[in-house]
Design an enzyme around this catalytic site. Structure first.
Site, PDB file in Angstrom:
ATOM      1  N   SER A 131       0.860  -1.194   0.000  1.00 53.14           N
ATOM      2  CA  SER A 131       0.000   0.000   0.000  1.00 53.14           C
ATOM      3  C   SER A 131       0.892   1.238   0.000  1.00 53.14           C
ATOM      4  CB  SER A 131      -0.859   0.022   1.266  1.00 53.14           C
ATOM      5  OG  SER A 131      -1.527   1.274   1.389  1.00 53.14           O
ATOM      6  N   TYR A 146      -0.914   0.101  10.404  1.00 53.64           N
ATOM      7  CA  TYR A 146      -1.096  -0.616   9.130  1.00 53.64           C
ATOM      8  C   TYR A 146       0.007  -0.187   8.150  1.00 53.64           C
ATOM      9  CZ  TYR A 146      -3.388  -1.155   4.502  1.00 53.64           C
ATOM     10  OH  TYR A 146      -3.683  -1.426   3.183  1.00 53.64           O
TER      11      TYR A 146
HETATM   12  P1  NAP Z   1     -11.401  -6.107   0.868  1.00 57.62           P
HETATM   13  O1  NAP Z   1     -12.244  -5.706  -0.265  1.00 57.62           O
HETATM   14  O2  NAP Z   1     -11.827  -5.791   2.250  1.00 57.62           O
HETATM   15  O3  NAP Z   1     -11.121  -7.673   0.737  1.00 57.62           O
HETATM   16  C1  NAP Z   1     -10.304  -8.305   1.669  1.00 57.62           C
HETATM   17  C2  NAP Z   1     -10.231  -9.776   1.346  1.00 57.62           C
HETATM   18  O4  NAP Z   1      -9.337 -10.414   2.278  1.00 57.62           O
HETATM   19  C3  NAP Z   1     -11.558 -10.483   1.482  1.00 57.62           C
HETATM   20  O5  NAP Z   1     -11.610 -11.551   0.551  1.00 57.62           O
HETATM   21  C4  NAP Z   1     -11.516 -11.011   2.913  1.00 57.62           C
HETATM   22  O6  NAP Z   1     -12.399 -12.105   3.033  1.00 57.62           O
HETATM   23  C5  NAP Z   1     -10.048 -11.419   3.014  1.00 57.62           C
HETATM   24  N1  NAP Z   1      -9.476 -11.443   4.354  1.00 57.62           N
HETATM   25  C6  NAP Z   1      -9.560 -10.508   5.316  1.00 57.62           C
HETATM   26  N2  NAP Z   1      -8.872 -10.888   6.410  1.00 57.62           N
HETATM   27  C7  NAP Z   1      -8.325 -12.097   6.118  1.00 57.62           C
HETATM   28  C8  NAP Z   1      -7.517 -13.007   6.836  1.00 57.62           C
HETATM   29  N3  NAP Z   1      -7.125 -12.764   8.098  1.00 57.62           N
HETATM   30  N4  NAP Z   1      -7.144 -14.154   6.236  1.00 57.62           N
HETATM   31  C9  NAP Z   1      -7.538 -14.406   4.962  1.00 57.62           C
HETATM   32  N5  NAP Z   1      -8.305 -13.603   4.235  1.00 57.62           N
HETATM   33  C10 NAP Z   1      -8.709 -12.443   4.805  1.00 57.62           C
HETATM   34  O7  NAP Z   1      -9.922  -5.478   0.760  1.00 57.62           O
HETATM   35  P2  NAP Z   1      -9.105  -4.872  -0.477  1.00 57.62           P
HETATM   36  O8  NAP Z   1      -9.316  -3.412  -0.481  1.00 57.62           O
HETATM   37  O9  NAP Z   1      -9.375  -5.644  -1.704  1.00 57.62           O
HETATM   38  O10 NAP Z   1      -7.618  -5.107   0.050  1.00 57.62           O
HETATM   39  C11 NAP Z   1      -6.775  -6.108  -0.479  1.00 57.62           C
HETATM   40  C12 NAP Z   1      -5.344  -5.692  -0.265  1.00 57.62           C
HETATM   41  O11 NAP Z   1      -5.121  -4.420  -0.855  1.00 57.62           O
HETATM   42  C13 NAP Z   1      -4.906  -5.562   1.208  1.00 57.62           C
HETATM   43  O12 NAP Z   1      -3.593  -6.071   1.337  1.00 57.62           O
HETATM   44  C14 NAP Z   1      -4.890  -4.052   1.427  1.00 57.62           C
HETATM   45  O13 NAP Z   1      -3.960  -3.688   2.417  1.00 57.62           O
HETATM   46  C15 NAP Z   1      -4.447  -3.574   0.068  1.00 57.62           C
HETATM   47  N6  NAP Z   1      -4.792  -2.167  -0.224  1.00 57.62           N
HETATM   48  C16 NAP Z   1      -6.094  -1.767  -0.347  1.00 57.62           C
HETATM   49  C17 NAP Z   1      -6.356  -0.424  -0.622  1.00 57.62           C
HETATM   50  C18 NAP Z   1      -7.763   0.111  -0.783  1.00 57.62           C
HETATM   51  O14 NAP Z   1      -7.935   1.354  -0.838  1.00 57.62           O
HETATM   52  N7  NAP Z   1      -8.782  -0.737  -0.876  1.00 57.62           N
HETATM   53  C19 NAP Z   1      -5.297   0.490  -0.773  1.00 57.62           C
HETATM   54  C20 NAP Z   1      -4.003   0.042  -0.635  1.00 57.62           C
HETATM   55  C21 NAP Z   1      -3.752  -1.298  -0.368  1.00 57.62           C
HETATM   56  P3  NAP Z   1     -12.948 -12.641   4.471  1.00 57.62           P
HETATM   57  O15 NAP Z   1     -13.365 -11.435   5.241  1.00 57.62           O
HETATM   58  O16 NAP Z   1     -14.069 -13.541   4.082  1.00 57.62           O
HETATM   59  O17 NAP Z   1     -11.798 -13.377   5.077  1.00 57.62           O
END
Ligand code: NAP
Length: 252
Positions: A141, A154
């Protein structure tokens, strides 16, 4: 492009992970859809198979060692090989200044976001080493590149992930395994739902981002697809910032 590659994507029942699983399946990968909830993984795998792709669902909470081991073992038992590992699942239980981060929250963040990625990479290594052109991709991120008042712990974990990319690139390079990362800016997913519900904040992000919009999961999935493809054959130890340009604005 067609490939028979077997690719695990952690946290792929929603958001960036789901879109990545769908895109890689479209490009011929046999994908392992994984998150804490087996039913939601099955639903995504069903959708991918209905669209003509190859997918299986294996639930795995990345914080649990036995589930990390089972994720690798079941994948190899099902498909006989592992070519790519996309470390996308992450935890962020605290939204607030650093004095609100107690040791329990700190440990969860560092364990799930840093240690688990390192551990899963090690569990996968012997299988990845058997395949030509294999790779590991960390979803980091821009929070790991910038100071932050509300998601600082984070951000610490994401900065550590960036260093892990460099360390593992050195360690795994001798086995021909490339290790890279992508650092997304703000992306429209459940993870950012609370922030994106604030219209003023959205307007601010749109105005300050050079590309003048909020990122979509596809914006990151395409970078991941590049990092697991041979188009990035000479990249290792790199974290690509994919943020519409916001980190180069400097506040002016
Ligand atoms: P999201 O839409 O909330 O999806 C998160 C996914 O991870 C879901 O499939 C969730 O499913 C799973 N998950 C959560 N906790 C888990 C655990 N302990 N073990 C296994 N699976 C788990 O999140 P996202 O925005 O796509 O984020 C994905 C990645 O992108 C992360 O690494 C985040 O730090 C990074 N990121 C996101 C953003 C943003 O703005 N969205 C920006 C920068 C970086 P369950 O809840 O069913 O387990």
């Amino acid at each position: 492009m067609t490939t028979e590659a077997v690719t695990i994507i952690t946290g792929s029942s929603r958001g960036i992970g789901r879109t990545t699983a769908e895109l890689l399946a479209q490009r011929g990968h046999r994908v392992v859809v994984s998150s804490r909830n087996q039913d939601s993984c099955e639903a995504v795998a069903d959708d991918i198979r209905s669209a003509g792709g190859h997918a299986i669902a294996i639930a795995c909470h990345v914080g649990h060692e036995d589930q990390l081991e089972a994720l690798i073992e079941k994948t190899v038992a099902e498909w006989g090989q592992l070519n790519h590992l996309v470390l996308n699942a992450a935890s962020n239980p605290v939204y607030g200044p650093s004095h609100q981060v107690d040791q329990e929250a700190f440990d969860v963040i560092m364990h799930n976001n840093v240690f688990s990625g390192m551990r899963l990479s090690h569990l996968a290594r012997e299988h990845l080493a058997r395949q030509p052109q294999s790779s590991v991709v960390f979803v980091s991120s821009i929070a790991g590149l910038l100071g932050n008042r509300v998601i600082g712990a984070y951000g610490l974990s994401k900065a550590a992930e960036n260093q892990l990319v460099r360390n593992l690139a050195l360690e795994f390079g001798a086995d021909g395994i490339r290790v890279n990362g992508v650092a997304p800016g703000l992306i429209r997913t459940d993870f950012s739902k609370a922030l994106l519900a604030d219209e003023r904040a959205v307007k601010h992000f749109e105005q300050t981002t050079p590309l003048q919009r909020i990122g979509e999961p596809e914006d990151i999935a395409r970078v991941i697809a590049f990092l697991v493809s041979q188009d990035s054959a000479w990249l290792s130890g790199q974290v690509i910032t994919a943020d519409g340009g916001i980190t180069v604005t400097g506040g002016f």
